[in-house]
Design a protein around this motif. Structure first.
Motif: not given
Length: 116
Positions: A1-11, A82-90
């Protein structure tokens, strides 16, 4: 499920090209080198999934990434962070993993077994 979410965000990220939130410097590097059209979209997803989640990058996608160059990889990773979608990443972890994947691709492309 996480891969699907990451892929969706990347798309979504690539379809919008991150132009709104990207720094001018990173965007300029990417646009001047016409980088986004030089790498197969599925390879972009594969590379980012391996950097942001888990997995490896295929020989084909490693070849495309290496041809684009280190400057492109760095600019694209910085623009993504820089994208706010990835703000939780280190950022340090993402950059380190990106460098590790880059080095793995370089080693794979330089491998004598690929040329035989």
């Amino acid at each position: 499920m996480a891969i699907l979410n990451v892929s969706s965000v990347l798309v979504a990220l690539f379809l919008t090209c991150g132009a709104v939130m990207a720094s001018k410097e990173n965007d300029q590097v990417i646009k001047e080198n016409n980088c986004e059209s030089k790498m197969d979209f599925l390879c972009v997803l594969e590379a980012f999934t391996s950097i942001l989640n888990t997995g490896s990058i295929s020989n084909k996608c490693c070849s495309e990434l290496v041809v684009l160059g280190k400057v492109y990889r760095s600019a694209l990773v910085k623009r993504t962070l820089e994208n706010p979608l990835f703000k939780d990443l280190n950022p340090a972890t993402v950059i380190a993993k990106s460098i590790q994947k880059w080095n793995n691709c370089l080693a794979l492309i330089d491998s004598p077994s690929l040329s035989t």
